[in-house]
Design an enzyme around this catalytic site. Structure first.
Site, short mmCIF file in Angstrom:
data_model
loop_
_atom_site.label_atom_id
_atom_site.label_comp_id
_atom_site.label_asym_id
_atom_site.label_seq_id
_atom_site.Cartn_x
_atom_site.Cartn_y
_atom_site.Cartn_z
N LEU A 20 0.85 -1.18 0.00
CA LEU A 20 0.00 0.00 0.00
C LEU A 20 0.89 1.24 0.00
O LEU A 20 2.03 1.19 0.47
CB LEU A 20 -0.88 0.02 1.24
CG LEU A 20 -2.07 -0.94 1.28
CD1 LEU A 20 -2.55 -1.13 2.71
CD2 LEU A 20 -3.21 -0.41 0.41
N ASP A 21 0.35 2.34 -0.52
CA ASP A 21 1.08 3.61 -0.41
C ASP A 21 1.30 3.93 1.07
O ASP A 21 0.49 3.55 1.92
CB ASP A 21 0.29 4.74 -1.06
CG ASP A 21 0.31 4.68 -2.57
OD1 ASP A 21 1.25 4.06 -3.11
OD2 ASP A 21 -0.59 5.24 -3.20
N PRO A 22 2.38 4.63 1.41
CA PRO A 22 2.68 4.93 2.82
C PRO A 22 1.53 5.60 3.58
O PRO A 22 1.36 5.37 4.77
CB PRO A 22 3.91 5.83 2.74
CG PRO A 22 4.57 5.43 1.46
CD PRO A 22 3.45 5.11 0.52
#
Length: 272
Positions: A20-22
Protein backbone atom coordinates in the site's frame (compact mmCIF):
# COMPACT_ATOMS: atom_id res chain seq x y z
CA UNK A 1 4.01 -6.42 8.36
CA UNK A 2 5.87 -9.46 7.07
CA UNK A 3 8.29 -9.27 9.99
CA UNK A 4 5.46 -8.99 12.51
CA UNK A 5 3.63 -11.98 11.04
CA UNK A 6 6.84 -14.00 11.13
CA UNK A 7 7.26 -13.25 14.81
CA UNK A 8 3.61 -13.85 15.70
CA UNK A 9 3.26 -17.15 13.83
CA UNK A 10 6.86 -18.27 14.38
CA UNK A 11 7.31 -19.07 10.70
CA UNK A 12 9.99 -17.85 8.28
CA UNK A 13 8.15 -18.25 4.98
CA UNK A 14 5.91 -15.18 4.89
CA UNK A 15 5.15 -12.85 2.00
CA UNK A 16 2.72 -10.10 1.02
CA UNK A 17 0.67 -9.73 -2.14
CA UNK A 18 1.07 -6.05 -2.91
CA UNK A 19 2.09 -3.01 -0.92
CA UNK A 20 0.00 0.00 0.00
CA UNK A 21 1.09 3.61 -0.41
CA UNK A 22 2.68 4.93 2.82
CA UNK A 23 -0.33 7.16 3.59
CA UNK A 24 -2.92 4.46 2.80
CA UNK A 25 -4.69 1.96 5.03
CA UNK A 26 -6.69 -1.19 4.51
CA UNK A 27 -6.41 -4.78 3.41
CA UNK A 28 -3.03 -6.46 3.04
CA UNK A 29 -3.09 -10.16 2.16
CA UNK A 30 -0.25 -12.12 3.75
CA UNK A 31 0.69 -15.63 2.61
CA UNK A 32 2.59 -18.16 4.72
CA UNK A 33 4.51 -21.36 4.11
CA UNK A 34 4.25 -22.81 0.62
CA UNK A 35 1.39 -20.43 -0.09
CA UNK A 36 3.95 -17.62 -0.55
CA UNK A 37 4.46 -19.04 -4.03
CA UNK A 38 0.90 -18.04 -4.92
CA UNK A 39 1.33 -14.28 -4.51
CA UNK A 40 1.14 -13.54 -8.22
CA UNK A 41 -2.25 -15.24 -8.51
CA UNK A 42 -3.69 -13.14 -5.70
CA UNK A 43 -2.22 -9.96 -7.21
CA UNK A 44 -4.10 -10.62 -10.47
CA UNK A 45 -7.45 -9.86 -8.84
CA UNK A 46 -9.33 -6.59 -9.04
CA UNK A 47 -9.04 -4.37 -5.96
CA UNK A 48 -11.54 -2.02 -4.36
CA UNK A 49 -10.61 1.27 -2.70
CA UNK A 50 -12.30 4.19 -1.02
CA UNK A 51 -10.45 7.42 -1.77
CA UNK A 52 -10.76 11.08 -0.84
CA UNK A 53 -9.60 13.58 -3.46
CA UNK A 54 -9.13 17.24 -2.50
CA UNK A 55 -9.87 19.58 -5.36
CA UNK A 56 -8.02 22.83 -5.91
CA UNK A 57 -4.52 21.64 -5.02
CA UNK A 58 -2.08 19.37 -6.86
CA UNK A 59 1.09 17.86 -5.35
CA UNK A 60 4.18 16.27 -6.83
CA UNK A 61 3.27 12.88 -5.28
CA UNK A 62 -0.45 13.16 -6.07
CA UNK A 63 -1.16 12.71 -2.35
CA UNK A 64 -0.94 14.73 0.86
CA UNK A 65 2.65 13.63 1.58
CA UNK A 66 4.03 15.66 -1.30
CA UNK A 67 4.83 19.29 -2.07
CA UNK A 68 2.10 21.46 -3.51
CA UNK A 69 2.79 22.38 -7.13
CA UNK A 70 -0.53 23.98 -8.08
CA UNK A 71 -3.43 25.56 -6.24
CA UNK A 72 -6.65 27.26 -7.24
CA UNK A 73 -9.58 28.84 -5.44
CA UNK A 74 -12.57 28.91 -7.79
CA UNK A 75 -15.40 31.39 -7.28
CA UNK A 76 -17.69 28.36 -7.08
CA UNK A 77 -16.98 24.65 -6.91
CA UNK A 78 -18.35 22.30 -9.59
CA UNK A 79 -21.68 20.76 -8.62
CA UNK A 80 -22.09 17.10 -7.65
CA UNK A 81 -23.69 16.24 -11.00
CA UNK A 82 -20.58 17.30 -12.89
CA UNK A 83 -18.22 15.63 -10.41
CA UNK A 84 -20.13 12.37 -10.72
CA UNK A 85 -20.14 12.62 -14.50
CA UNK A 86 -16.38 13.12 -14.60
CA UNK A 87 -15.85 10.19 -12.23
CA UNK A 88 -17.94 7.91 -14.43
CA UNK A 89 -15.75 8.96 -17.33
CA UNK A 90 -13.02 6.74 -15.87
CA UNK A 91 -15.11 3.57 -16.31
CA UNK A 92 -13.69 0.93 -18.62
CA UNK A 93 -10.20 0.56 -20.05
CA UNK A 94 -8.02 3.60 -20.62
CA UNK A 95 -4.39 4.69 -20.69
CA UNK A 96 -3.22 6.01 -17.32
CA UNK A 97 -0.09 8.03 -16.59
CA UNK A 98 1.38 6.55 -13.38
CA UNK A 99 2.45 8.96 -10.65
CA UNK A 100 6.11 9.99 -10.76
CA UNK A 101 6.41 8.76 -7.16
CA UNK A 102 5.62 5.09 -7.77
CA UNK A 103 7.33 1.72 -7.49
CA UNK A 104 7.68 1.36 -11.26
CA UNK A 105 11.25 0.93 -12.43
CA UNK A 106 13.14 3.13 -14.87
CA UNK A 107 16.47 1.66 -15.99
CA UNK A 108 16.59 -0.51 -12.88
CA UNK A 109 15.70 2.20 -10.33
CA UNK A 110 12.34 2.85 -8.69
CA UNK A 111 10.73 5.97 -10.09
CA UNK A 112 10.12 7.35 -6.58
CA UNK A 113 13.85 7.06 -5.84
CA UNK A 114 14.67 9.05 -8.98
CA UNK A 115 12.01 11.63 -8.19
CA UNK A 116 13.33 12.09 -4.65
CA UNK A 117 16.79 12.76 -6.10
CA UNK A 118 15.28 15.57 -8.12
CA UNK A 119 15.52 13.75 -11.45
CA UNK A 120 12.87 14.28 -14.11
CA UNK A 121 10.57 11.24 -14.25
CA UNK A 122 8.37 10.54 -17.27
CA UNK A 123 6.64 7.17 -17.02
CA UNK A 124 4.99 5.54 -20.01
CA UNK A 125 1.23 5.29 -19.90
CA UNK A 126 -0.26 1.92 -18.96
CA UNK A 127 -3.63 0.45 -19.88
CA UNK A 128 -5.79 -0.10 -16.80
CA UNK A 129 -9.42 -0.98 -16.22
CA UNK A 130 -11.89 0.66 -13.88
CA UNK A 131 -14.69 -1.86 -13.39
CA UNK A 132 -16.78 0.24 -10.98
CA UNK A 133 -16.58 3.79 -9.69
CA UNK A 134 -19.11 5.76 -7.68
CA UNK A 135 -19.36 9.06 -5.84
CA UNK A 136 -19.93 8.44 -2.12
CA UNK A 137 -19.82 11.99 -0.78
CA UNK A 138 -19.07 15.46 -2.05
CA UNK A 139 -18.30 18.27 0.36
CA UNK A 140 -16.19 20.75 -1.60
CA UNK A 141 -13.30 20.66 -1.91
CA UNK A 142 -13.33 16.94 -0.93
CA UNK A 143 -14.62 14.17 -3.19
CA UNK A 144 -15.04 10.73 -1.62
CA UNK A 145 -15.42 7.89 -4.10
CA UNK A 146 -15.20 4.11 -4.31
CA UNK A 147 -13.51 2.33 -7.22
CA UNK A 148 -12.87 -1.28 -8.22
CA UNK A 149 -9.83 -1.41 -10.47
CA UNK A 150 -7.44 -3.76 -12.23
CA UNK A 151 -3.96 -4.53 -10.85
CA UNK A 152 -1.53 -1.70 -11.51
CA UNK A 153 -4.15 1.05 -11.29
CA UNK A 154 -3.14 4.05 -9.19
CA UNK A 155 -6.00 5.72 -7.31
CA UNK A 156 -3.67 8.70 -6.86
CA UNK A 157 -3.64 9.07 -10.63
CA UNK A 158 -7.44 8.93 -10.81
CA UNK A 159 -7.64 11.66 -8.17
CA UNK A 160 -5.06 13.75 -10.03
CA UNK A 161 -6.82 13.29 -13.36
CA UNK A 162 -10.22 14.06 -11.86
CA UNK A 163 -8.84 17.42 -10.76
CA UNK A 164 -7.44 18.04 -14.23
CA UNK A 165 -10.76 17.18 -15.87
CA UNK A 166 -12.48 19.65 -13.56
CA UNK A 167 -9.82 22.27 -14.28
CA UNK A 168 -8.82 22.56 -10.63
CA UNK A 169 -5.99 20.14 -9.88
CA UNK A 170 -6.37 17.59 -7.08
CA UNK A 171 -4.55 15.15 -4.84
CA UNK A 172 -5.61 12.31 -2.55
CA UNK A 173 -5.85 12.99 1.17
CA UNK A 174 -7.15 9.51 2.04
CA UNK A 175 -6.99 6.03 0.58
CA UNK A 176 -8.21 2.72 1.99
CA UNK A 177 -8.12 -0.68 0.27
CA UNK A 178 -11.35 -2.42 1.20
CA UNK A 179 -11.17 -5.58 -0.90
CA UNK A 180 -8.95 -7.79 -3.05
CA UNK A 181 -11.22 -10.00 -5.10
CA UNK A 182 -13.67 -11.56 -2.63
CA UNK A 183 -11.43 -10.88 0.38
CA UNK A 184 -12.80 -8.01 2.50
CA UNK A 185 -11.01 -5.75 4.95
CA UNK A 186 -13.81 -6.13 7.50
CA UNK A 187 -12.99 -9.85 7.66
CA UNK A 188 -9.26 -9.24 8.14
CA UNK A 189 -7.35 -9.53 11.41
CA UNK A 190 -6.57 -6.11 12.93
CA UNK A 191 -2.87 -5.62 13.54
CA UNK A 192 -3.29 -5.39 17.31
CA UNK A 193 -5.03 -8.80 17.36
CA UNK A 194 -2.29 -10.63 15.48
CA UNK A 195 -0.95 -13.63 17.42
CA UNK A 196 -0.21 -17.33 17.00
CA UNK A 197 -3.87 -18.25 17.57
CA UNK A 198 -5.22 -16.35 14.57
CA UNK A 199 -7.05 -18.75 12.21
CA UNK A 200 -5.68 -18.74 8.68
CA UNK A 201 -7.91 -18.36 5.65
CA UNK A 202 -8.07 -21.54 3.49
CA UNK A 203 -6.21 -21.33 0.20
CA UNK A 204 -9.39 -22.21 -1.66
CA UNK A 205 -10.86 -18.91 -0.43
CA UNK A 206 -7.82 -16.88 -1.44
CA UNK A 207 -7.92 -18.45 -4.91
CA UNK A 208 -11.69 -18.35 -5.26
CA UNK A 209 -11.48 -16.31 -8.46
CA UNK A 210 -9.87 -19.24 -10.32
CA UNK A 211 -11.54 -22.30 -11.78
CA UNK A 212 -11.10 -25.44 -9.68
CA UNK A 213 -10.69 -29.05 -10.72
CA UNK A 214 -10.67 -32.02 -8.35
CA UNK A 215 -8.04 -34.68 -9.05
CA UNK A 216 -8.06 -38.40 -8.50
CA UNK A 217 -5.31 -39.86 -6.34
CA UNK A 218 -3.42 -41.01 -9.42
CA UNK A 219 -3.72 -37.59 -11.07
CA UNK A 220 -2.54 -35.86 -7.91
CA UNK A 221 0.53 -38.11 -7.90
CA UNK A 222 1.32 -37.22 -11.51
CA UNK A 223 0.90 -33.51 -10.78
CA UNK A 224 3.14 -33.85 -7.73
CA UNK A 225 5.90 -35.10 -10.00
CA UNK A 226 5.45 -32.18 -12.39
CA UNK A 227 3.68 -34.17 -15.11
CA UNK A 228 0.77 -33.16 -17.31
CA UNK A 229 -2.60 -34.77 -16.63
CA UNK A 230 -5.69 -34.96 -18.83
CA UNK A 231 -8.22 -34.00 -16.14
CA UNK A 232 -9.39 -30.89 -17.99
CA UNK A 233 -13.09 -31.52 -17.30
CA UNK A 234 -13.91 -29.08 -20.05
CA UNK A 235 -11.87 -26.23 -18.56
CA UNK A 236 -9.56 -24.33 -20.90
CA UNK A 237 -8.95 -21.33 -18.67
CA UNK A 238 -5.53 -20.71 -17.16
CA UNK A 239 -4.50 -20.83 -14.44
CA UNK A 240 -6.57 -23.57 -12.75
CA UNK A 241 -6.62 -24.61 -9.09
CA UNK A 242 -6.11 -28.37 -8.67
CA UNK A 243 -7.45 -29.96 -5.50
CA UNK A 244 -7.43 -33.36 -3.86
CA UNK A 245 -10.01 -34.08 -1.16
CA UNK A 246 -10.55 -30.35 -0.66
CA UNK A 247 -6.85 -29.44 -0.39
CA UNK A 248 -5.14 -27.20 -2.94
CA UNK A 249 -2.29 -29.31 -4.33
CA UNK A 250 -1.19 -27.23 -7.33
CA UNK A 251 -1.86 -24.45 -9.80
CA UNK A 252 -1.83 -25.52 -13.43
CA UNK A 253 -1.94 -24.07 -16.92
CA UNK A 254 -4.17 -25.44 -19.65
CA UNK A 255 -1.97 -26.91 -22.38
CA UNK A 256 -2.40 -28.60 -25.74
CA UNK A 257 0.08 -31.21 -26.96
CA UNK A 258 0.18 -34.31 -29.15
CA UNK A 259 -1.91 -36.20 -26.60
CA UNK A 260 -4.59 -33.51 -26.59
CA UNK A 261 -5.69 -30.94 -24.00
CA UNK A 262 -4.26 -31.24 -20.51
CA UNK A 263 -3.17 -29.44 -17.36
CA UNK A 264 0.48 -28.84 -16.58
CA UNK A 265 1.48 -27.69 -13.08
CA UNK A 266 3.18 -24.31 -12.74
CA UNK A 267 3.18 -24.35 -8.91
CA UNK A 268 3.11 -27.57 -6.88
CA UNK A 269 2.15 -27.29 -3.21
CA UNK A 270 1.82 -30.99 -2.35
CA UNK A 271 3.74 -34.00 -3.60
CA UNK A 272 2.66 -37.59 -3.23
Amino acid sequence: MVARVRRALRIKAVGHTGTLDPFATGLLVILTGRATRLARFVEQQFKTYVAVARLGAATDTDDATGTMIQSSAPASWPDAVRVERELRGFLGRYSMRPPAYSAKKIEGARSYARARRGESVALAEVVVEVREIELLEYQPPDVTFRATVSPGTYLRAIGRDLGERLGLGAHLTGLRRTAIGDLRVDEAVPLQDLDANVPLVPLSRVLGHLAEIALTEAEATEIGHGRTVRATQGSTRSPVVLTREGRVVAIADAVEDAAGPGLHPCVVLETA
